[in-house]
Design an enzyme around this catalytic site. Structure first.
Site, PDB file in Angstrom:
ATOM      1  N   THR A 137       0.818  -1.214   0.000  1.00  0.00           N
ATOM      2  CA  THR A 137       0.000   0.000   0.000  1.00  0.00           C
ATOM      3  C   THR A 137       0.853   1.266   0.000  1.00  0.00           C
ATOM      4  O   THR A 137       2.013   1.234   0.443  1.00  0.00           O
ATOM      5  CB  THR A 137      -0.899  -0.013   1.268  1.00  0.00           C
ATOM      6  OG1 THR A 137      -1.421   1.280   1.481  1.00  0.00           O
ATOM      7  CG2 THR A 137      -0.121  -0.419   2.511  1.00  0.00           C
ATOM      8  N   ASP A 138       0.266   2.371  -0.450  1.00  0.00           N
ATOM      9  CA  ASP A 138       0.969   3.663  -0.383  1.00  0.00           C
ATOM     10  C   ASP A 138       1.077   4.160   1.059  1.00  0.00           C
ATOM     11  O   ASP A 138       1.856   5.067   1.354  1.00  0.00           O
ATOM     12  CB  ASP A 138       0.276   4.712  -1.268  1.00  0.00           C
ATOM     13  CG  ASP A 138      -1.190   4.986  -0.918  1.00  0.00           C
ATOM     14  OD1 ASP A 138      -1.725   4.351   0.016  1.00  0.00           O
ATOM     15  OD2 ASP A 138      -1.802   5.832  -1.599  1.00  0.00           O
ATOM     16  N   GLU A 139       0.278   3.552   1.975  1.00  0.00           N
ATOM     17  CA  GLU A 139       0.238   4.069   3.348  1.00  0.00           C
ATOM     18  C   GLU A 139       1.562   3.872   4.089  1.00  0.00           C
ATOM     19  O   GLU A 139       1.808   4.516   5.105  1.00  0.00           O
ATOM     20  CB  GLU A 139      -0.923   3.419   4.123  1.00  0.00           C
ATOM     21  CG  GLU A 139      -2.226   3.631   3.389  1.00  0.00           C
ATOM     22  CD  GLU A 139      -3.479   3.367   4.203  1.00  0.00           C
ATOM     23  OE1 GLU A 139      -3.432   3.447   5.437  1.00  0.00           O
ATOM     24  OE2 GLU A 139      -4.514   3.093   3.578  1.00  0.00           O
ATOM     25  N   TYR A 163      -1.815  -0.518  11.078  1.00  0.00           N
ATOM     26  CA  TYR A 163      -1.961  -1.188   9.768  1.00  0.00           C
ATOM     27  C   TYR A 163      -0.752  -0.896   8.875  1.00  0.00           C
ATOM     28  O   TYR A 163      -0.099  -1.822   8.382  1.00  0.00           O
ATOM     29  CB  TYR A 163      -3.252  -0.729   9.072  1.00  0.00           C
ATOM     30  CG  TYR A 163      -3.278  -1.048   7.593  1.00  0.00           C
ATOM     31  CD1 TYR A 163      -3.299  -2.372   7.144  1.00  0.00           C
ATOM     32  CD2 TYR A 163      -3.263  -0.027   6.630  1.00  0.00           C
ATOM     33  CE1 TYR A 163      -3.306  -2.668   5.780  1.00  0.00           C
ATOM     34  CE2 TYR A 163      -3.274  -0.320   5.272  1.00  0.00           C
ATOM     35  CZ  TYR A 163      -3.296  -1.640   4.848  1.00  0.00           C
ATOM     36  OH  TYR A 163      -3.295  -1.932   3.493  1.00  0.00           O
ATOM     37  N   LYS A 167       2.204  -3.409   7.425  1.00  0.00           N
ATOM     38  CA  LYS A 167       2.467  -3.604   5.987  1.00  0.00           C
ATOM     39  C   LYS A 167       3.921  -3.221   5.670  1.00  0.00           C
ATOM     40  O   LYS A 167       4.592  -3.893   4.889  1.00  0.00           O
ATOM     41  CB  LYS A 167       1.506  -2.758   5.136  1.00  0.00           C
ATOM     42  CG  LYS A 167       0.072  -3.230   5.115  1.00  0.00           C
ATOM     43  CD  LYS A 167      -0.118  -4.614   4.519  1.00  0.00           C
ATOM     44  CE  LYS A 167       0.095  -4.677   3.029  1.00  0.00           C
ATOM     45  NZ  LYS A 167      -0.215  -6.027   2.467  1.00  0.00           N
TER      46      LYS A 167
HETATM   47  P1  NAD Z   1      -9.499  -7.477   2.385  1.00  0.00           P
HETATM   48  O1  NAD Z   1      -9.452  -7.197   3.847  1.00  0.00           O
HETATM   49  O2  NAD Z   1     -10.755  -7.203   1.625  1.00  0.00           O
HETATM   50  O3  NAD Z   1      -9.119  -8.996   2.099  1.00  0.00           O
HETATM   51  C1  NAD Z   1      -8.092  -9.670   2.759  1.00  0.00           C
HETATM   52  C2  NAD Z   1      -8.255 -11.158   2.493  1.00  0.00           C
HETATM   53  O4  NAD Z   1      -7.163 -11.846   3.135  1.00  0.00           O
HETATM   54  C3  NAD Z   1      -9.548 -11.753   3.050  1.00  0.00           C
HETATM   55  O5  NAD Z   1     -10.144 -12.592   2.092  1.00  0.00           O
HETATM   56  C4  NAD Z   1      -9.087 -12.557   4.259  1.00  0.00           C
HETATM   57  O6  NAD Z   1      -9.913 -13.676   4.534  1.00  0.00           O
HETATM   58  C5  NAD Z   1      -7.701 -12.976   3.824  1.00  0.00           C
HETATM   59  N1  NAD Z   1      -6.810 -13.289   4.938  1.00  0.00           N
HETATM   60  C6  NAD Z   1      -6.642 -12.597   6.097  1.00  0.00           C
HETATM   61  N2  NAD Z   1      -5.736 -13.214   6.879  1.00  0.00           N
HETATM   62  C7  NAD Z   1      -5.304 -14.305   6.201  1.00  0.00           C
HETATM   63  C8  NAD Z   1      -4.363 -15.325   6.461  1.00  0.00           C
HETATM   64  N3  NAD Z   1      -3.678 -15.355   7.606  1.00  0.00           N
HETATM   65  N4  NAD Z   1      -4.170 -16.276   5.528  1.00  0.00           N
HETATM   66  C9  NAD Z   1      -4.876 -16.272   4.367  1.00  0.00           C
HETATM   67  N5  NAD Z   1      -5.784 -15.340   4.072  1.00  0.00           N
HETATM   68  C10 NAD Z   1      -5.998 -14.362   4.968  1.00  0.00           C
HETATM   69  O7  NAD Z   1      -8.271  -6.645   1.777  1.00  0.00           O
HETATM   70  P2  NAD Z   1      -8.101  -5.960   0.346  1.00  0.00           P
HETATM   71  O8  NAD Z   1      -8.639  -4.596   0.421  1.00  0.00           O
HETATM   72  O9  NAD Z   1      -8.575  -6.887  -0.693  1.00  0.00           O
HETATM   73  O10 NAD Z   1      -6.510  -5.847   0.286  1.00  0.00           O
HETATM   74  C11 NAD Z   1      -5.725  -6.904  -0.249  1.00  0.00           C
HETATM   75  C12 NAD Z   1      -4.265  -6.518  -0.150  1.00  0.00           C
HETATM   76  O11 NAD Z   1      -4.035  -5.294  -0.867  1.00  0.00           O
HETATM   77  C13 NAD Z   1      -3.807  -6.258   1.284  1.00  0.00           C
HETATM   78  O12 NAD Z   1      -2.511  -6.776   1.426  1.00  0.00           O
HETATM   79  C14 NAD Z   1      -3.797  -4.735   1.400  1.00  0.00           C
HETATM   80  O13 NAD Z   1      -2.841  -4.306   2.325  1.00  0.00           O
HETATM   81  C15 NAD Z   1      -3.426  -4.343  -0.016  1.00  0.00           C
HETATM   82  N6  NAD Z   1      -3.912  -3.031  -0.465  1.00  0.00           N
HETATM   83  C16 NAD Z   1      -5.243  -2.712  -0.313  1.00  0.00           C
HETATM   84  C17 NAD Z   1      -5.691  -1.473  -0.790  1.00  0.00           C
HETATM   85  C18 NAD Z   1      -7.145  -1.085  -0.688  1.00  0.00           C
HETATM   86  O14 NAD Z   1      -7.504   0.053  -1.005  1.00  0.00           O
HETATM   87  N7  NAD Z   1      -8.048  -1.988  -0.303  1.00  0.00           N
HETATM   88  C19 NAD Z   1      -4.798  -0.577  -1.392  1.00  0.00           C
HETATM   89  C20 NAD Z   1      -3.450  -0.955  -1.512  1.00  0.00           C
HETATM   90  C21 NAD Z   1      -3.022  -2.186  -1.056  1.00  0.00           C
HETATM   91  P1  TYD Z   2     -10.718   3.937   4.229  1.00  0.00           P
HETATM   92  O1  TYD Z   2     -11.697   3.574   3.163  1.00  0.00           O
HETATM   93  O2  TYD Z   2     -10.865   3.317   5.585  1.00  0.00           O
HETATM   94  O3  TYD Z   2      -9.267   3.703   3.637  1.00  0.00           O
HETATM   95  P2  TYD Z   2      -7.809   4.173   4.236  1.00  0.00           P
HETATM   96  O4  TYD Z   2      -7.962   4.539   5.657  1.00  0.00           O
HETATM   97  O5  TYD Z   2      -7.008   2.929   4.030  1.00  0.00           O
HETATM   98  O6  TYD Z   2      -7.370   5.322   3.368  1.00  0.00           O
HETATM   99  O7  TYD Z   2     -10.782   5.510   4.421  1.00  0.00           O
HETATM  100  C1  TYD Z   2     -10.587   6.409   3.331  1.00  0.00           C
HETATM  101  C2  TYD Z   2     -10.615   7.807   3.901  1.00  0.00           C
HETATM  102  O8  TYD Z   2     -11.939   8.081   4.372  1.00  0.00           O
HETATM  103  C3  TYD Z   2      -9.713   8.001   5.084  1.00  0.00           C
HETATM  104  O9  TYD Z   2      -9.144   9.302   5.040  1.00  0.00           O
HETATM  105  C4  TYD Z   2     -10.626   7.873   6.289  1.00  0.00           C
HETATM  106  C5  TYD Z   2     -11.935   8.416   5.756  1.00  0.00           C
HETATM  107  N1  TYD Z   2     -13.156   7.810   6.340  1.00  0.00           N
HETATM  108  C6  TYD Z   2     -14.190   8.633   6.807  1.00  0.00           C
HETATM  109  O10 TYD Z   2     -14.108   9.884   6.727  1.00  0.00           O
HETATM  110  N2  TYD Z   2     -15.295   8.047   7.327  1.00  0.00           N
HETATM  111  C7  TYD Z   2     -15.433   6.701   7.443  1.00  0.00           C
HETATM  112  O11 TYD Z   2     -16.469   6.217   7.994  1.00  0.00           O
HETATM  113  C8  TYD Z   2     -14.379   5.848   6.956  1.00  0.00           C
HETATM  114  C9  TYD Z   2     -14.479   4.365   7.060  1.00  0.00           C
HETATM  115  C10 TYD Z   2     -13.270   6.468   6.400  1.00  0.00           C
END
Ligand code: NAD
Ligand code: TYD
Length: 359
Positions: A137-139, A163, A167
């Site tokens: 992630t960019d975070e 988080y 990561k």
């Molecule tokens: P998500 O929370 O929707 O899904 C995570 C999945 O991992 C779930 O299906 C869960 O059951 C599985 N999981 C959790 N623990 C596990 C374990 N110990 N073994 C096997 N499976 C396990 O997350 P997401 O939003 O789909 O993100 C996927 C990846 O992308 C993550 O690594 C996250 O850090 C990264 N990412 C997410 C975003 C975003 O905006 N959602 C952006 C950048 C990077």
């Molecule tokens: P989120 O979707 O949780 O992603 P991330 O924290 O990984 O960026 O949140 C996106 C942005 O929205 C973040 O700045 C937090 C804000 N946010 C709210 O303002 N209200 C909410 O209820 C949630 C879940 C997030």
């Protein structure tokens, strides 16, 4: 399963992972093995459309179960591992970091150990072809000021939430397994995704869900925090591109060129919903916007410079924020059962824990 070696995807029942698996099955001849622990965020309903497809094999289990991962690797002999498995919600990491340390740090370590052992035992041609792609992630880069340049692959790691710290730790482990043991790794750092199958605890799906229910659209703090947004299928295509053509040991930043303040994201969403499913009283959904107490340590701005992806791998996003958001809203309007199923049970406890004290 086809004769070609498959890829092993971890976390392929979650939001991005299931989009990636579905996209892979649509676009590739080779199979996909999907290892997912099915936590609250994992959902086999996401994969219902391919439940009988021989290109897809689902295995329930954890990346932290080294024996299981070793067995899967030796049985299926994948040519790549794509690691999505993680705990992914910042607010949950603030309430309780322990699962984040267990899965994102310790789990990734066990996965790397099992994969390194498998890779060491491979024949020379398998070893040369093999890739371990870690999805991050960019975070991990921390927070930007309003006028600072966007994150590049050389930006310092400065994670601020449990988080992002977990990561960052996993990214460092991946880097170390490449430098120390020669494991052929690739790392991608992506901005905020949105799209189908997004669990309604994150901003966009939460606001779609709450808008349609007639409840508050909660905006943390002043709502001026900025995120860069990428449609999930653009992310999936970027990962396939890195897998095919990325240079071993390298990191690639992936972003949507779509920086938006949270309040503007939610107002745009309300405008689309006003058009597609007008409220019965004729008012805009934006009347439901409610400012609530801020997230502790809330990062002010993320922005991604994806020039390396564009220059070296010829990838650019296909969706604009508006086109991607329209598709997303359409998907949620057509999949109200999916939303109903994932928002039963424990979901309510989480909503109470996170929002109860903020109002
Ligand atoms: P998500 O929370 O929707 O899904 C995570 C999945 O991992 C779930 O299906 C869960 O059951 C599985 N999981 C959790 N623990 C596990 C374990 N110990 N073994 C096997 N499976 C396990 O997350 P997401 O939003 O789909 O993100 C996927 C990846 O992308 C993550 O690594 C996250 O850090 C990264 N990412 C997410 C975003 C975003 O905006 N959602 C952006 C950048 C990077
Ligand atoms: P989120 O979707 O949780 O992603 P991330 O924290 O990984 O960026 O949140 C996106 C942005 O929205 C973040 O700045 C937090 C804000 N946010 C709210 O303002 N209200 C909410 O209820 C949630 C879940 C997030």
């Amino acid at each position: 399963m086809s004769a070609k070696p498959p890829v092993l995807v971890t976390g392929g029942a979650g939001f991005i992972g299931s989009n990636f698996v579905l996209d892979w099955v649509r676009n590739r001849d080779d199979g996909v093995i999907n290892l997912d622990a099915l936590t609250y965020a994992g959902n086999l309903e996401n994969l219902a459309g391919i439940s009988a497809n021989p290109k897809h094999t689902f295995i329930k289990g954890s990346i932290g179960d080294r024996e299981l991962v070793r067995d899967i690797l030796t049985k299926y002999r994948p040519k790549a591992v794509v690691n999505f498995a993680a705990e992914s919600h910042v607010d949950r990491s603030i309430h309780d970091p322990s699962a984040f340390i267990q899965t994102n740090v310790v789990g990734t370590y066990h996965l790397l150990e099992a994969v390194a052992e498998y890779w060491n035992d491979c024949e020379a041609d398998e070893r040369a072809e093999f890739r371990f792609l870690h999805v991050s992630t960019d975070e991990v880069y921390g927070s930007l000021d309003e006028n600072s340049p966007a994150f590049t692959e050389d930006s310092r790691y400065e994670p601020n939430s449990p988080y992002s710290a977990s990561k960052a730790a996993s990214d460092h482990l991946v880097r170390a397994y490449h430098h120390t043991y020669g494991l052929p790794t690739l790392t991608t750092n992506c901005s905020n995704n949105y799209g189908p199958y997004h669990f309604p605890e994150k901003l966009i799906p939460l606001c779609i869900h709450n808008a349609l229910k007639g409840t508050a659209l909660p905006i943390y703090g002043d709502g001026r925090q900025i995120r860069d947004w990428l449609y999930v299928l653009d992310h999936c295509r970027a990962i396939r591109r890195v897998l095919d053509a990325g240079q071993v040991g390298q990191t690639y930043n992936i972003g949507g060129r779509a920086e938006m303040a949270n309040i503007d994201v939610v107002k745009t969403l309300c405008r689309i919903l006003d058009e597609r499913r007008p409220r019965a009283d004729g008012k805009s959904y934006s009347a439901q916007i409610t400012f609530v107490a801020d997230r502790p340590g809330h990062d002010r701005r993320y922005a991604i410079d994806a020039a390396k992806m564009e220059r070296e791998l010829g990838w650019t996003p296909e969706e604009t924020f508006i086109s991607g958001l329209r598709k997303t809203v359409e998907w949620y309007l057509n999949n109200e059962n999916w939303v109903r199923n994932v928002t039963s049970g424990n979901y309510r406890n989480w909503m109470e824990a996170n929002y109860g004290a903020r109002q």
